[in-house]
Design an enzyme around this catalytic site. Structure first.
Site, mmCIF file in Angstrom:
data_model
loop_
_atom_site.group_PDB
_atom_site.id
_atom_site.type_symbol
_atom_site.label_atom_id
_atom_site.label_comp_id
_atom_site.label_asym_id
_atom_site.label_seq_id
_atom_site.Cartn_x
_atom_site.Cartn_y
_atom_site.Cartn_z
ATOM 1 N N HIS A 1 41.900 5.347 -8.354
ATOM 2 C CA HIS A 1 40.589 5.832 -8.794
ATOM 3 C C HIS A 1 40.433 5.468 -10.275
ATOM 4 O O HIS A 1 41.428 5.380 -11.002
ATOM 5 C CB HIS A 1 40.607 7.353 -8.615
ATOM 6 C CG HIS A 1 39.321 8.063 -8.862
ATOM 7 N ND1 HIS A 1 38.837 8.320 -10.134
ATOM 8 C CD2 HIS A 1 38.423 8.616 -8.009
ATOM 9 C CE1 HIS A 1 37.701 8.998 -10.043
ATOM 10 N NE2 HIS A 1 37.423 9.190 -8.764
ATOM 11 N N ASP B 1 48.747 11.240 -9.077
ATOM 12 C CA ASP B 1 47.380 11.744 -8.984
ATOM 13 C C ASP B 1 47.237 12.375 -7.597
ATOM 14 O O ASP B 1 47.081 11.678 -6.601
ATOM 15 C CB ASP B 1 46.417 10.569 -9.186
ATOM 16 C CG ASP B 1 44.969 10.937 -8.881
ATOM 17 O OD1 ASP B 1 44.711 12.066 -8.414
ATOM 18 O OD2 ASP B 1 44.087 10.076 -9.088
ATOM 19 N N GLN C 1 43.573 14.001 -4.029
ATOM 20 C CA GLN C 1 43.201 13.994 -2.613
ATOM 21 C C GLN C 1 44.263 14.623 -1.719
ATOM 22 O O GLN C 1 44.040 14.761 -0.523
ATOM 23 C CB GLN C 1 42.938 12.551 -2.143
ATOM 24 C CG GLN C 1 41.719 11.922 -2.780
ATOM 25 C CD GLN C 1 40.426 12.644 -2.425
ATOM 26 O OE1 GLN C 1 40.301 13.252 -1.364
ATOM 27 N NE2 GLN C 1 39.443 12.578 -3.311
HETATM 28 N N1 PMP Z 1 41.717 10.723 -8.529
HETATM 29 C C1 PMP Z 1 41.348 10.733 -7.252
HETATM 30 C C2 PMP Z 1 42.245 10.107 -6.213
HETATM 31 C C3 PMP Z 1 40.143 11.315 -6.878
HETATM 32 O O1 PMP Z 1 39.756 11.323 -5.603
HETATM 33 C C4 PMP Z 1 39.322 11.906 -7.880
HETATM 34 C C5 PMP Z 1 37.982 12.523 -7.535
HETATM 35 N N2 PMP Z 1 37.172 11.722 -6.714
HETATM 36 C C6 PMP Z 1 39.766 11.883 -9.192
HETATM 37 C C7 PMP Z 1 40.970 11.289 -9.488
HETATM 38 C C8 PMP Z 1 38.972 12.507 -10.286
HETATM 39 O O2 PMP Z 1 38.872 13.889 -10.085
HETATM 40 P P1 PMP Z 1 37.894 14.768 -10.974
HETATM 41 O O3 PMP Z 1 36.570 14.076 -10.943
HETATM 42 O O4 PMP Z 1 37.866 16.092 -10.274
HETATM 43 O O5 PMP Z 1 38.471 14.828 -12.333
#
Ligand code: PMP
Length: 404
Positions: free
Chosen positions: A123, A200, A203
């Site tokens: 991400h 991270d 998910q």
């Molecule tokens: N990493 C992953 C794998 C995600 O799915 C997400 C949210 N879509 C994030 C990071 C970022 O999370 P947040 O927007 O809640 O900070």
């Protein structure tokens, strides 16, 4: 015992509504999950009965707020099996937690020529902060490529680890493709060359139990809103010795021991990393979400979600013009349909009350690697989804295929 989903759904008031005159079918859980009444009640209770700032005042409300706020931290520690509550740092979410590690650990520990290893599946939240670190320190970003099945190429990964590798930052589950990465293996490979590891878990936390001690990662980060808690609250877990050695990132009130105009000494963990008034209600709400999840049979949840995924994959596979991207295992399924723009499909589905996500899913480098510049349509499940939800999605896709 199988889950009684119909009864569990009653805990989520939002699911009972209609959208465009159809019962809501919420399949955008990878973006954010819905909140059970217990979480909404915890937020209300805090604001109605306990609202005060934490840690500072001697009065009764502040004592209650502090107690509830710190109890929530202890719940998080137990939830991920952190050895000590001081290793749980509140953040706004996954993004802020990764930024904290990037700006505190990354900016201060990495040097020119050091390597940061990421994967093609990341991400943007787990790419861009490291690019900033690389631009400032001269560190170099390396990327684990994908196999033809859109999974991490582990033999290529083996060649990328070297004594120059100082950090591995990797997603537990891909938000875009629903792939579960072999993180235990990758963490072991990182350790073998002395690299620090960040997982991270945005998910993963909503889908299965996490044990940071078994994983043996150095950092694990996640967002409350993807595990049935409120937005604006998240967690950085870190190994004690690393957190102790890292300098503060944001500075100001709450995180200090003593301040004069010539010198400041910083507070102990976890407060050293928590500048300013925190999201007190959010932390308490996340604690309530953990209580709620802990009251469910998590093995049964995993099994139920697996069945939903199988139903969806089987239904999509039966449509000749639909291509499933990769081999989804948990949470999300991404697909494309010949000659149908994902945005048009999502609009048609929304007209039938079905909520899915389209586009690059904050993973543009992944979409480029897959040659999917228009992105995909992504349906993502939570335990409160039903077989009827999946049937409604499949029927909606069928209708759209006839329409286009
Ligand atoms: N990493 C992953 C794998 C995600 O799915 C997400 C949210 N879509 C994030 C990071 C970022 O999370 P947040 O927007 O809640 O900070």
């Amino acid at each position: 015992m199988p889950l009684d989903i119909d009864t569990l759904r009653l805990d989520f008031p939002i699911l009972a509504q209609s959208v465009n005159d159809y019962p809501l079918v919420y399949l955008d859980n990878a973006a954010t999950t819905q909140k059970p009444q217990a979480v909404l009640d915890a937020l209300n209770h805090y604001y109605q009965q306990q609202n005060a700032n934490v840690h500072r005042a001697a009065h009764a409300l502040s004592g209650q707020a502090t107690q509830a706020f710190e109890a929530a931290r202890a719940k998080v520690a137990a939830f991920i099996n952190a050895p000590d509550t001081r290793q749980v740092i509140w953040t706004r979410g996954t993004t802020e937690a990764i930024n904290l590690v990037a700006y505190s650990f990354g900016m201060h520990s990495l040097k020119a020529g050091d390597e940061i290893l990421l994967s093609t599946l990341e991400h943007h939240a787990n790419i861009v902060p490291w690019q900033q670190v690389a631009a400032t320190t001269g560190a170099i970003i390396k990327v684990i490529p994908l196999t033809a099945d859109a999974e991490l190429d582990m033999s290529a990964a083996a060649t990328l680890f070297s004594p120059r590798t100082k950090l591995l930052a990797i997603s537990h589950i891909s938000n875009a493709l629903g792939v579960i990465n072999p993180i235990k293996q990758l963490i072991a490979m990182a350790k073998a060359v002395g690299a620090v590891t960040l997982v991270d878990g945005a998910q993963a936390v909503g889908h299965f139990p996490i044990d940071v001690q078994t994983l043996d990662c150095d950092f694990y980060v996640f967002s409350g809103h993807k595990m049935f808690g409120p937005t604006g609250i998240g967690v950085l877990y870190g190994k004690r010795e690393l957190l102790e050695a890292m300098p503060p990132w944001q500075t100001g009130g709450e995180m200090i021991k003593h301040v004069s105009f010539t010198h400041t000494s910083f507070g102990e963990l976890p407060f050293k990393f928590e500048a300013g008034t925190p999201n007190i209600a959010g932390a308490i709400g996340l604690g309530a979400a953990i209580d709620y999840l802990s009251g469910l049979n998590r093995n049964a949840i995993t099994a139920h979600e697996h069945n939903l995924m199988q139903q969806l994959l089987a239904g999509l596979s039966a449509m000749p013009d639909v291509r499933i991207i990769g081999r989804p295992k948990a949470g999300a399924v991404s697909f494309v349909i010949d000659d149908v723009h994902p945005q048009d499909l999502a609009t048609l589905l929304d007209m039938q009350g079905v909520a899915v996500r389209t586009g690059h899913h904050c993973a543009m480098p992944l979409m480029q690697a897959l040659g999917l510049e228009q992105g995909t349509t992504r349906a993502s499940v939570a335990f409160y989804n039903t077989s009827d939800d999946i049937a409604a999605l499949l029927a909606g896709i069928d209708k759209a295929r006839e329409f286009f």
